[in-house]
Scaffold this motif. Structure first.
Motif, PDB file in Angstrom:
ATOM      1  N   LEU A  61      70.758  42.780  21.754  1.00 40.31           N
ATOM      2  CA  LEU A  61      69.698  43.662  21.270  1.00 40.31           C
ATOM      3  C   LEU A  61      68.382  42.976  21.609  1.00 40.31           C
ATOM      4  N   PHE A  62      67.639  43.574  22.509  1.00 35.17           N
ATOM      5  CA  PHE A  62      66.500  42.936  23.146  1.00 35.17           C
ATOM      6  C   PHE A  62      65.215  43.645  22.722  1.00 35.17           C
ATOM      7  N   VAL A  63      64.400  42.966  21.905  1.00 33.53           N
ATOM      8  CA  VAL A  63      63.153  43.534  21.409  1.00 33.53           C
ATOM      9  C   VAL A  63      62.017  43.038  22.288  1.00 33.53           C
ATOM     10  N   THR A  64      61.210  43.935  22.805  1.00 38.24           N
ATOM     11  CA  THR A  64      60.129  43.537  23.696  1.00 38.24           C
ATOM     12  C   THR A  64      59.010  44.569  23.662  1.00 38.24           C
ATOM     13  N   HIS A  65      57.775  44.121  24.001  1.00 39.43           N
ATOM     14  CA  HIS A  65      56.682  45.075  24.178  1.00 39.43           C
ATOM     15  C   HIS A  65      56.491  45.405  25.648  1.00 39.43           C
ATOM     16  N   ASP A  66      57.286  44.780  26.533  1.00 40.36           N
ATOM     17  CA  ASP A  66      57.158  44.969  27.978  1.00 40.36           C
ATOM     18  C   ASP A  66      58.124  46.059  28.421  1.00 40.36           C
ATOM     19  N   LEU A  67      57.600  47.254  28.630  1.00 44.16           N
ATOM     20  CA  LEU A  67      58.446  48.394  28.966  1.00 44.16           C
ATOM     21  C   LEU A  67      59.118  48.211  30.322  1.00 44.16           C
ATOM     22  N   ALA A  68      58.406  47.627  31.290  1.00 42.89           N
ATOM     23  CA  ALA A  68      59.001  47.399  32.608  1.00 42.89           C
ATOM     24  C   ALA A  68      60.166  46.421  32.501  1.00 42.89           C
ATOM     25  N   LEU A  69      60.002  45.396  31.698  1.00 39.82           N
ATOM     26  CA  LEU A  69      61.064  44.420  31.508  1.00 39.82           C
ATOM     27  C   LEU A  69      62.261  45.061  30.826  1.00 39.82           C
ATOM     28  N   ALA A  70      62.002  45.878  29.818  1.00 38.10           N
ATOM     29  CA  ALA A  70      63.086  46.572  29.132  1.00 38.10           C
ATOM     30  C   ALA A  70      63.846  47.481  30.092  1.00 38.10           C
ATOM     31  N   ALA A  71      63.097  48.195  30.927  1.00 37.33           N
ATOM     32  CA  ALA A  71      63.728  49.134  31.853  1.00 37.33           C
ATOM     33  C   ALA A  71      64.568  48.409  32.895  1.00 37.33           C
ATOM     34  N   GLU A  72      64.090  47.242  33.331  1.00 37.78           N
ATOM     35  CA  GLU A  72      64.815  46.497  34.360  1.00 37.78           C
ATOM     36  C   GLU A  72      66.097  45.878  33.817  1.00 37.78           C
TER      37      GLU A  72
END
Length: 578
Positions: free
Chosen positions: A219-230
């Motif tokens: 479960l990966f929490v991030t504010h970086d949408l590009a990173l989340a999508a990748e």
């Protein structure tokens, strides 16, 4: 993006709500941090949770782990790990489960680190406590975990204390500690926000290998949408405690349904684009030296436009070196150069972007420019004057002209200070104005950085991350500087607030003719704001030149490695979503 196929849910949540009582209230007043959240994470699956500060991301992770603060009210129709009810589980069983089968990488790299205990002992504390290793295996286990987490010289790092490591290195220690028990569910709360792109990629590749090869649920929490999508199989968007969007990365980025998601996608798409062009005239940054020869003039960039042709150098470093004493892996005293014969200049009104991995010398460069550290050799010239060894009244005058803004405003602002006290502090230190004049100055600065006038007496500790960073910028501007040294000022902010702070910096630079030294591990941010780019590695400048030219045709293999590691998101519409 990861491609492993998920199996049955390891984590299964339905109808999760969390409420916190309002401070200083004895009635039924409360804050709803989460409302009716439903999600699953299967073994071998990565699920990313994105959202702005205050959306409920961290509350979600802490509710799963059962580590919410006292007074929190938790309700759920279902909150299960591997078929077991987490809410109904006895505390001693839950503690054993949290320690051995569920791992947490918190956002704050100091949150779980004791400053008085060596790093290696902290990494192996949980596996030793739960009987996963023997005492004699601690050192080898710690070194192996730190190596896998990407720390340079892991044997040396294991003997050091957290305060002796950089912020990025401390965050990797947290990742090593979380992985040391071999958890089946790993909850990573902004695990790479302080890391440069190459280390970020190594760490995320390691996490992905745990998912793909060992069947770990992430479960990966991030504010970086590009990173989340990748990196994620699915992306969940939280907004004010509600789950407003869920889907594959292609669905969420290519066809966002909720207005908030559309704003996130727009901000992320902007970050990935080329920075705006300037006037089209060449900029001359004061004849900088570039490895392999002098830098050529190129199309200027930067949202503030370019300096006038022939602008004099505001800052010029000539063969500056700075070394620190330490110990090698054998315990012998050694001297290690943090900055090595660095020559670079910044034109007045220009932005120099500085990138490089943790330990490359970026922070030492900032400290040397601010004269918080004196160079061992070489000279620093400011507006044509050598300031390398000034002291006393001269040094105080210099520090009025060049001011820092740091990465974490929560750490750089005294939470007991009001906004007025925080911003007025430099005025008091430099004996500028009286009480009434200072209040007028602070009110003007609040307007300048986009904060409401009514916040002047508000405690700075009660503000959001983005608001605190605006206060920190206002404080840096209080004494009327000409130059700001900005050290990772947007790395901890979500993408929408990040865009607002970058726009603010651009406007201030244009309005006040400020010179910026902008340090960041985020190349997409550097591309938006910097006229020239300095790439550092092991204390040396491996590449230096106009930002657009460097991005278009990087000369050094390390620069090419940095650029290839930047997360790339596909914003094309998803034809399958109708």
């Amino acid at each position: 993006m990861a491609t492993a196929m998920p199996t049955e849910p390891l984590l299964d949540i339905v109808g999760l709500s969390v409420r916190f009582p309002l401070a200083d209230r004895h009635d039924e007043g409360h804050i709803e941090a989460l409302r009716g959240i439903a999600l699953t994470v299967s073994a071998g699956e990565t699920v990313a949770v994105v959202g702005e500060s205050g959306s409920g991301k961290s509350t979600l992770t802490r509710a799963i782990l059962g580590i919410l603060p006292d007074g929190a009210e938790v309700e759920a129709d279902r909150l299960r790990y591997d078929g077991r009810d987490l809410l109904g589980m006895p505390e001693h069983e839950a503690a054993r489960l949290r320690g051995s089968r569920m791992g947490l990488v918190p956002q704050d790299p100091l949150a779980g680190l004791d400053p008085l205990i060596r790093v290696g002992h902290q990494v192996t504390e949980a596996p030793l406590y739960h009987g996963l290793i023997r005492r004699g295996q601690r050192r080898a286990t710690a070194v192996d975990a730190l190596r896998k987490a990407g720390l340079p010289r892991p044997a040396e790092s294991a003997r050091r204390y957290p305060v002796e490591l950089s912020g990025g290195m401390r965050q990797r220690v947290q990742i090593a500690a979380a992985m040391a028990t071999g958890p089946r569910l790993l909850i990573a709360d902004e695990p790479t926000s302080a890391l440069d792109v190459t280390v970020q990629r190594r760490v995320l590749d390691l996490l992905q290998s745990l998912v793909d090869e060992d069947g770990v649920a992430l479960l990966f929490v991030t504010h970086d949408l590009a990173l989340a999508a990748e990196r994620a199989h699915r992306v969940l968007v939280l907004y004010r405690g509600l789950l407003v969007e869920e889907g594959t990365s292609r669905q969420v980025l290519g066809d966002p349904r909720h207005e908030y998601t559309r704003r996130l996608v727009a901000a992320a798409a902007r970050t990935g684009t080329r920075r705006p062009s300037g006037s089209g005239e060449p900029s001359e940054p004061g004849s900088p030296s570039r490895p392999g020869g002098p830098s050529e003039s190129a199309e200027p960039g930067g949202p503030s436009g370019s300096p006038e042709p022939g602008s004099p150098a505001q800052i010029e470093l000539r063969d500056v070196s700075k070394a620190y004493r330490g110990r090698d892996e054998g315990g012998r005293r050694v001297s290690r150069k943090a900055v090595d014969a660095l020559s670079v200049s910044v034109a007045r009104g220009e932005t120099l972007g500085v990138v490089g991995e943790s330990g490359s010398g970026k922070t030492t460069l900032a400290r040397t420019l601010l004269r918080l550290a004196r160079p061992d050799s070489g000279t620093i010239h400011y507006a044509g004057r050598d300031v390398s060894r000034i002291r006393g009244a001269e040094l105080r005058r210099y520090r009025r002209l060049i001011q820092p803004v740091f990465q974490d405003p929560s750490a750089s602002l005294n939470p007991r200070f009001s906004v007025f006290d925080a911003i007025a502090e430099p005025l008091v230190i430099h004996r500028i104005g009286d009480e009434g004049g200072r209040r007028d100055r602070v009110a003007a600065l609040l307007e300048q950085v986009g904060l409401p006038a009514g916040s002047i007496d508000r405690p700075s500790g009660e503000m959001s991350g983005g608001q605190k960073q605006r206060v920190a910028i206002a404080r840096a501007l209080a004494a009327g500087p000409e130059t700001l040294v900005l050290d990772e000022v947007v790395s901890a902010l979500d993408v929408l607030v990040q865009a607002q702070i970058l726009d603010l910096l651009v406007d201030l630079q244009r309005e006040l003719a400020l010179t910026y030294v902008f340090i960041s591990h985020d190349l997409s941010v550097i591309r938006q704001i910097a006229n020239h780019l300095l790439v550092m590695r092991d204390g040396c400048a491996v590449e230096y030149g106009p930002t657009d030219a460097t991005f278009a045709a990087p000369q050094h293999p390390y620069t090419r490695q940095l650029l290839s590691a930047v997360p790339v998101a596909d914003f094309a519409p998803d034809p399958s979503r109708t």
